[in-house]
Design a protein around this motif. Structure first.
Motif, PDB file in Angstrom:
ATOM      1  N   ASP A  22     -39.409 100.594 -83.648  1.00  0.00           N
ATOM      2  CA  ASP A  22     -40.178  99.361 -83.878  1.00  0.00           C
ATOM      3  C   ASP A  22     -41.649  99.543 -83.518  1.00  0.00           C
ATOM      4  O   ASP A  22     -42.535  99.123 -84.264  1.00  0.00           O
ATOM      5  N   GLU A  23     -41.897 100.171 -82.352  1.00  0.00           N
ATOM      6  CA  GLU A  23     -43.292 100.378 -81.929  1.00  0.00           C
ATOM      7  C   GLU A  23     -44.040 101.252 -82.947  1.00  0.00           C
ATOM      8  O   GLU A  23     -45.168 100.963 -83.324  1.00  0.00           O
ATOM      9  N   TYR A  24     -43.377 102.328 -83.363  1.00  0.00           N
ATOM     10  CA  TYR A  24     -44.016 103.257 -84.287  1.00  0.00           C
ATOM     11  C   TYR A  24     -44.328 102.566 -85.622  1.00  0.00           C
ATOM     12  O   TYR A  24     -45.438 102.686 -86.161  1.00  0.00           O
ATOM     13  N   LEU A  25     -43.350 101.821 -86.146  1.00  0.00           N
ATOM     14  CA  LEU A  25     -43.568 101.190 -87.458  1.00  0.00           C
ATOM     15  C   LEU A  25     -44.619 100.080 -87.369  1.00  0.00           C
ATOM     16  O   LEU A  25     -45.407  99.884 -88.295  1.00  0.00           O
ATOM     17  N   ARG A  26     -44.655  99.381 -86.229  1.00  0.00           N
ATOM     18  CA  ARG A  26     -45.684  98.344 -86.059  1.00  0.00           C
ATOM     19  C   ARG A  26     -47.079  99.004 -86.029  1.00  0.00           C
ATOM     20  O   ARG A  26     -48.028  98.516 -86.622  1.00  0.00           O
ATOM     21  N   TYR A  27     -47.146 100.139 -85.347  1.00  0.00           N
ATOM     22  CA  TYR A  27     -48.401 100.903 -85.286  1.00  0.00           C
ATOM     23  C   TYR A  27     -48.831 101.337 -86.704  1.00  0.00           C
ATOM     24  O   TYR A  27     -49.985 101.171 -87.098  1.00  0.00           O
ATOM     25  N   PRO A  34     -46.507 113.686 -88.739  1.00  0.00           N
ATOM     26  CA  PRO A  34     -46.756 113.598 -87.301  1.00  0.00           C
ATOM     27  C   PRO A  34     -45.566 112.913 -86.640  1.00  0.00           C
ATOM     28  O   PRO A  34     -44.963 112.011 -87.213  1.00  0.00           O
ATOM     29  N   VAL A  35     -45.214 113.377 -85.448  1.00  0.00           N
ATOM     30  CA  VAL A  35     -44.051 112.787 -84.759  1.00  0.00           C
ATOM     31  C   VAL A  35     -44.550 112.086 -83.496  1.00  0.00           C
ATOM     32  O   VAL A  35     -45.424 112.600 -82.801  1.00  0.00           O
ATOM     33  N   TYR A  36     -44.034 110.924 -83.242  1.00  0.00           N
ATOM     34  CA  TYR A  36     -44.373 110.174 -82.025  1.00  0.00           C
ATOM     35  C   TYR A  36     -43.084 109.941 -81.258  1.00  0.00           C
ATOM     36  O   TYR A  36     -42.535 108.838 -81.248  1.00  0.00           O
ATOM     37  N   PRO A  37     -42.565 110.985 -80.601  1.00  0.00           N
ATOM     38  CA  PRO A  37     -41.209 110.913 -80.038  1.00  0.00           C
ATOM     39  C   PRO A  37     -41.075 109.868 -78.937  1.00  0.00           C
ATOM     40  O   PRO A  37     -39.980 109.376 -78.690  1.00  0.00           O
ATOM     41  N   GLU A  38     -42.211 109.543 -78.304  1.00  0.00           N
ATOM     42  CA  GLU A  38     -42.121 108.652 -77.137  1.00  0.00           C
ATOM     43  C   GLU A  38     -42.188 107.173 -77.521  1.00  0.00           C
ATOM     44  O   GLU A  38     -42.084 106.309 -76.652  1.00  0.00           O
ATOM     45  N   LEU A  80     -35.798 105.486 -79.215  1.00  0.00           N
ATOM     46  CA  LEU A  80     -36.976 106.354 -79.260  1.00  0.00           C
ATOM     47  C   LEU A  80     -36.887 107.258 -80.496  1.00  0.00           C
ATOM     48  O   LEU A  80     -35.817 107.830 -80.778  1.00  0.00           O
ATOM     49  N   VAL A  81     -38.004 107.390 -81.202  1.00  0.00           N
ATOM     50  CA  VAL A  81     -38.016 108.231 -82.412  1.00  0.00           C
ATOM     51  C   VAL A  81     -37.548 109.646 -82.073  1.00  0.00           C
ATOM     52  O   VAL A  81     -36.784 110.265 -82.812  1.00  0.00           O
ATOM     53  N   GLY A  82     -37.977 110.133 -80.903  1.00  0.00           N
ATOM     54  CA  GLY A  82     -37.640 111.502 -80.510  1.00  0.00           C
ATOM     55  C   GLY A  82     -36.157 111.723 -80.256  1.00  0.00           C
ATOM     56  O   GLY A  82     -35.707 112.875 -80.248  1.00  0.00           O
ATOM     57  N   ASN A  83     -35.399 110.639 -80.056  1.00  0.00           N
ATOM     58  CA  ASN A  83     -33.961 110.782 -79.794  1.00  0.00           C
ATOM     59  C   ASN A  83     -33.110 110.644 -81.057  1.00  0.00           C
ATOM     60  O   ASN A  83     -31.890 110.742 -80.985  1.00  0.00           O
ATOM     61  N   LEU A  84     -33.756 110.399 -82.191  1.00  0.00           N
ATOM     62  CA  LEU A  84     -32.992 110.216 -83.428  1.00  0.00           C
ATOM     63  C   LEU A  84     -32.665 111.564 -84.064  1.00  0.00           C
ATOM     64  O   LEU A  84     -33.372 112.557 -83.838  1.00  0.00           O
ATOM     65  N   SER A  85     -31.618 111.592 -84.888  1.00  0.00           N
ATOM     66  CA  SER A  85     -31.307 112.805 -85.652  1.00  0.00           C
ATOM     67  C   SER A  85     -32.431 113.049 -86.658  1.00  0.00           C
ATOM     68  O   SER A  85     -33.209 112.149 -86.986  1.00  0.00           O
ATOM     69  N   LYS A  86     -32.479 114.275 -87.188  1.00  0.00           N
ATOM     70  CA  LYS A  86     -33.522 114.613 -88.171  1.00  0.00           C
ATOM     71  C   LYS A  86     -33.426 113.692 -89.400  1.00  0.00           C
ATOM     72  O   LYS A  86     -34.442 113.269 -89.957  1.00  0.00           O
ATOM     73  N   GLY A  87     -32.178 113.366 -89.790  1.00  0.00           N
ATOM     74  CA  GLY A  87     -31.992 112.484 -90.943  1.00  0.00           C
ATOM     75  C   GLY A  87     -32.591 111.102 -90.692  1.00  0.00           C
ATOM     76  O   GLY A  87     -33.261 110.532 -91.556  1.00  0.00           O
ATOM     77  N   TYR A  88     -32.361 110.577 -89.481  1.00  0.00           N
ATOM     78  CA  TYR A  88     -32.916 109.261 -89.157  1.00  0.00           C
ATOM     79  C   TYR A  88     -34.431 109.330 -88.995  1.00  0.00           C
ATOM     80  O   TYR A  88     -35.147 108.380 -89.334  1.00  0.00           O
ATOM     81  N   VAL A 112     -37.271 107.094 -90.868  1.00  0.00           N
ATOM     82  CA  VAL A 112     -38.443 106.460 -90.239  1.00  0.00           C
ATOM     83  C   VAL A 112     -39.714 106.877 -90.994  1.00  0.00           C
ATOM     84  O   VAL A 112     -40.610 106.059 -91.235  1.00  0.00           O
ATOM     85  N   GLY A 113     -39.770 108.150 -91.375  1.00  0.00           N
ATOM     86  CA  GLY A 113     -40.929 108.641 -92.142  1.00  0.00           C
ATOM     87  C   GLY A 113     -41.073 107.914 -93.469  1.00  0.00           C
ATOM     88  O   GLY A 113     -42.189 107.586 -93.902  1.00  0.00           O
ATOM     89  N   ILE A 114     -39.952 107.643 -94.116  1.00  0.00           N
ATOM     90  CA  ILE A 114     -40.007 106.911 -95.391  1.00  0.00           C
ATOM     91  C   ILE A 114     -40.370 105.443 -95.123  1.00  0.00           C
ATOM     92  O   ILE A 114     -41.159 104.840 -95.858  1.00  0.00           O
ATOM     93  N   ALA A 115     -39.842 104.894 -94.026  1.00  0.00           N
ATOM     94  CA  ALA A 115     -40.162 103.494 -93.682  1.00  0.00           C
ATOM     95  C   ALA A 115     -41.672 103.312 -93.468  1.00  0.00           C
ATOM     96  O   ALA A 115     -42.250 102.329 -93.924  1.00  0.00           O
TER      97      ALA A 115
END
Ligand code: ATP
Length: 238
Positions: free
Chosen positions: A97-102, A89-93, A134-142, A146-149
């Motif tokens: 930090d917000e995503y990983l805290r969630y 699942p992607v949370y581009p907005e 923002l997660v949505g602004n990162l490259s696919k590699g990054y 984040v997915g692994i994090a």
């Protein structure tokens, strides 16, 4: 002496109507291993991983994670697992930090420990400088970092990664492979891929799946110069 058994799956089977996606699959993961699940498209890798992580109920068979039955005590068993699905699942907005805290909250990390968990996962995944992006602004590699994090945010002993390098460019692929290999210092890992050299570069053991069945299960050293690529392609019998 053999190291601790972290995952013990016996007779895993999944049917979709008349299609048998995975058939009587046995799998053991021990502490310290990076196990590769290798197979062509449609072999049954994702179905296997979904069953191992409790995201899909098997038609038959069962899995124990650190001795805890996934069927009988799913919550307790899942606490020992981190999982990056093939299509996360992607949370581009959200910022990283917000995503990983969630995600830390979802995985039951206590509120007071969440910032430290986020910092530690970012450090392990080379995300130190991008927490505010923002997660949505990162490259696919990054985004894959984040997915692994999120998969390691609660420091699980086992991390399961479903084809994490698909769709990445060669530099990103090299970086993600190195990251997964480094993860092996603190986690036991199951990595799926359809690329033999990727499994050989990262893993300590490989199980080849063809048409839902395990057709090969050996150390990586045993795969070198053994014609194992032909087994993957179904060109010769193991
Ligand atoms: P890929 O590398 O393409 O992701 P895979 O090795 O992960 O392939 P699976 O996705 O596990 O393979 O699929 C195994 C088999 O099960 C395939 O024949 C697939 O079409 C079938 N299958 C998977 N999910 C479903 C579903 N929800 N409904 C029906 N058939 C399915």
């Amino acid at each position: 002496m053999d190291s601790e058994v972290l995952i013990e799956a016996r007779g895993l089977t999944r049917r979709y109507g008349p299609t048998v996606a995975v058939e009587t699959l046995d799998l053991t993961l021990r502490k310290g291993e990076i196990l590769g699940l290798l197979g062509p498209n449609g072999a049954g890798k994702s179905t296997t991983m979904k069953m191992l992580t409790g995201n899909l109920a098997p038609s038959d068979g069962e899995t124990r994670i650190k001795g805890v039955s996934l069927r009988e005590e799913p919550k307790a068993a899942k606490r020992h697992l981190g999982y990056l699905p093939e299509q996360p699942p992607v949370y581009p907005e959200l910022t990283v930090d917000e995503y990983l805290r969630y995600c830390a909250g979802l995985h039951g990390v206590a509120k007071a420990d969440r910032d430290a968990a986020v910092d530690s996962a970012k450090r392990d995944c080379g995300l130190g400088d991008v927490g505010h992006r923002l997660v949505g602004n990162l490259s696919k590699g990054y985004q894959q970092r984040v997915g692994i994090a999120q998969a390691i945010i609660h420091r699980p002993p086992v991390v399961i990664l479903d084809e994490p390098t698909v769709g990445l460019d060669p530099i990103q692929i090299r970086e993600i492979r190195k990251l997964i290999k480094d993860l092996g210092a603190n986690h036991s890992v199951i990595l799926s891929s359809h690329i033999l050299p990727e499994i050989q570069a990262v893993c300590s053991r490989v199980m080849i799946i063809a048409r839902g069945r395990v057709v090969y299960n050996e150390s990586i050293d045993a795969t070198r110069g053994s014609g194992v690529g032909a087994i993957t392609l179904g060109l010769r019998r193991p």
